[in-house]
Motif scaffolding. Structure first.
Motif, PDB file in Angstrom:
ATOM      1  N   UNK A  29       0.831  -1.204   0.000  1.00  0.00           N
ATOM      2  CA  UNK A  29       0.000   0.000   0.000  1.00  0.00           C
ATOM      3  C   UNK A  29       0.872   1.264   0.000  1.00  0.00           C
ATOM      4  N   UNK A  30       1.820   1.325  -0.929  1.00  0.00           N
ATOM      5  CA  UNK A  30       2.890   2.326  -0.916  1.00  0.00           C
ATOM      6  C   UNK A  30       2.369   3.761  -0.956  1.00  0.00           C
ATOM      7  N   UNK A  31       1.406   4.042  -1.807  1.00  0.00           N
ATOM      8  CA  UNK A  31       0.915   5.420  -1.906  1.00  0.00           C
ATOM      9  C   UNK A  31       0.298   5.871  -0.591  1.00  0.00           C
ATOM     10  N   UNK A  32      -0.588   5.064  -0.038  1.00  0.00           N
ATOM     11  CA  UNK A  32      -1.233   5.411   1.221  1.00  0.00           C
ATOM     12  C   UNK A  32      -0.202   5.586   2.334  1.00  0.00           C
ATOM     13  N   UNK A  33       0.718   4.647   2.440  1.00  0.00           N
ATOM     14  CA  UNK A  33       1.697   4.696   3.526  1.00  0.00           C
ATOM     15  C   UNK A  33       2.702   5.830   3.351  1.00  0.00           C
ATOM     16  N   UNK A  34       3.022   6.181   2.127  1.00  0.00           N
ATOM     17  CA  UNK A  34       3.906   7.332   1.891  1.00  0.00           C
ATOM     18  C   UNK A  34       3.213   8.625   2.301  1.00  0.00           C
ATOM     19  N   UNK A  35       1.917   8.739   1.990  1.00  0.00           N
ATOM     20  CA  UNK A  35       1.164   9.920   2.432  1.00  0.00           C
ATOM     21  C   UNK A  35       1.135  10.000   3.956  1.00  0.00           C
ATOM     22  N   UNK A  36       0.840   8.885   4.599  1.00  0.00           N
ATOM     23  CA  UNK A  36       0.768   8.867   6.061  1.00  0.00           C
ATOM     24  C   UNK A  36       2.131   9.149   6.688  1.00  0.00           C
ATOM     25  N   UNK A  37       3.190   8.631   6.061  1.00  0.00           N
ATOM     26  CA  UNK A  37       4.531   8.892   6.576  1.00  0.00           C
ATOM     27  C   UNK A  37       4.877  10.371   6.426  1.00  0.00           C
ATOM     28  N   UNK A  38       4.496  10.973   5.307  1.00  0.00           N
ATOM     29  CA  UNK A  38       4.677  12.413   5.135  1.00  0.00           C
ATOM     30  C   UNK A  38       3.919  13.194   6.198  1.00  0.00           C
ATOM     31  N   UNK A  39       2.660  12.785   6.445  1.00  0.00           N
ATOM     32  CA  UNK A  39       1.853  13.437   7.482  1.00  0.00           C
ATOM     33  C   UNK A  39       2.519  13.301   8.850  1.00  0.00           C
ATOM     34  N   UNK A  40       3.045  12.112   9.109  1.00  0.00           N
ATOM     35  CA  UNK A  40       3.693  11.856  10.402  1.00  0.00           C
ATOM     36  C   UNK A  40       4.902  12.755  10.580  1.00  0.00           C
ATOM     37  N   UNK A  41       5.717  12.866   9.538  1.00  0.00           N
ATOM     38  CA  UNK A  41       6.901  13.728   9.641  1.00  0.00           C
ATOM     39  C   UNK A  41       6.521  15.204   9.785  1.00  0.00           C
ATOM     40  N   UNK A  42       5.435  15.629   9.169  1.00  0.00           N
ATOM     41  CA  UNK A  42       5.004  17.009   9.369  1.00  0.00           C
ATOM     42  C   UNK A  42       4.574  17.227  10.821  1.00  0.00           C
ATOM     43  N   UNK A  45       7.431  17.875  12.929  1.00  0.00           N
ATOM     44  CA  UNK A  45       8.166  19.084  12.521  1.00  0.00           C
ATOM     45  C   UNK A  45       9.458  18.728  11.784  1.00  0.00           C
ATOM     46  N   UNK A  46       9.338  17.800  10.849  1.00  0.00           N
ATOM     47  CA  UNK A  46      10.480  17.360  10.054  1.00  0.00           C
ATOM     48  C   UNK A  46      10.125  17.472   8.568  1.00  0.00           C
ATOM     49  N   UNK A  47      10.033  18.719   8.048  1.00  0.00           N
ATOM     50  CA  UNK A  47       9.613  18.887   6.655  1.00  0.00           C
ATOM     51  C   UNK A  47      10.559  18.248   5.650  1.00  0.00           C
ATOM     52  N   UNK A  48      11.846  18.137   5.993  1.00  0.00           N
ATOM     53  CA  UNK A  48      12.784  17.523   5.042  1.00  0.00           C
ATOM     54  C   UNK A  48      12.424  16.064   4.774  1.00  0.00           C
TER      55      UNK A  48
END
Length: 171
Positions: A29-42, A45-48
C-alpha cells in the motif's frame, strides 16, 4: 497497516514512522503509507523527511488535492519556495483554494527584511525548553528535561521526549 494507523491516531509518531517505513519497504500500500509517513513527519516538525515521502507520491492522479497543499507547506519548510508556490497554484486550480491561499501566493514573505541571531539561554537543554517569562524576579519556563523522574515511565510516544513540566529559577 492497522498497527501503523493505530500508532498514528494515538500520536505515537516516532513508532508510527518505523512501521510505515517497513510497510513501504515491503511494497505494501505504498501510496497510502507514503502519504501517512509524510503526514507523520510534518507532525514531528520534520519537513525535510515529509518532502521526501510526499514527493514520492505527489504525481499520483488519485491523490486528494489536499496533498498539494501539504506538499507546498513541506517545501516551504525546506526553503524551496518557488516549488512551494507551484503546488499552491495547483491546489488553487483543483478548486480547493481560498482567499488565504491566494494571499499567500501574492505575498513576498520569503524574503526576510531582518536578520536575527539566536543565542541559547544558559539553562537550555537538548530537549524542548520554551515559554519563558519573567515575573517578580523569577524566570518561568516549560521544559521536557525530566529532572527527578524516571524518564522511561514519563515520555511522550509522539516524539520520545519526557513529559513537560514548569520550572522556576531566580532571574
Amino acid at each position: 497497516q492497522k498497527k501503523a494507523d493505530r500508532l498514528y491516531n494515538d500520536f505515537a509518531y516516532l513508532e508510527a514512522t518505523e512501521v510505515y517505513k517497513e510497510l513501504i519497504e515491503n511494497e505494501y500500500n505504498v501510496t497510502y503509507n507514503s502519504k501517512k509517513l509524510g503526514d507523520t513527519y510534518m507532525r514531528l516538525r520534520s519537513p525535510e523527511n515529509a518532502v521526501h515521502y510526499y514527493g514520492d507520491v505527489i504525481e499520483d492522479t488519485s491523490l486528494s488535492p489536499e496533498y498539494y497543499y501539504k506538499y507546498a507547506q513541506a517545501l516551504r519548510g525546506v526553503k524551496r519556495y518557488e516549488e512551494s508556490r507551484q503546488w499552491l497554484k495547483k491546489y488553487l486550480e483543483s478548486g480547493r483554494g481560498s482567499e488565504e491561499i491566494r494571499a499567500m501566493l501574492n505575498r513576498d514573505e520569503y524574503k526576510s527584511k531582518a536578520t536575527y541571531k539566536l543565542q541559547p539561554a544558559p539553562f537550555n537543554t537538548g530537549v524542548s525548553d520554551f515559554g519563558v517569562f519573567v515575573k517578580d524576579d523569577k524566570v518561568y519556563f516549560v521544559s521536557a528535561r525530566a529532572e527527578g523522574v524516571d524518564v522511561k515511565e514519563k515520555t511522550y510516544a509522539w516524539n520520545g521526549e519526557p513529559f513537560l513540566d514548569i520550572y522556576v529559577m531566580d532571574k
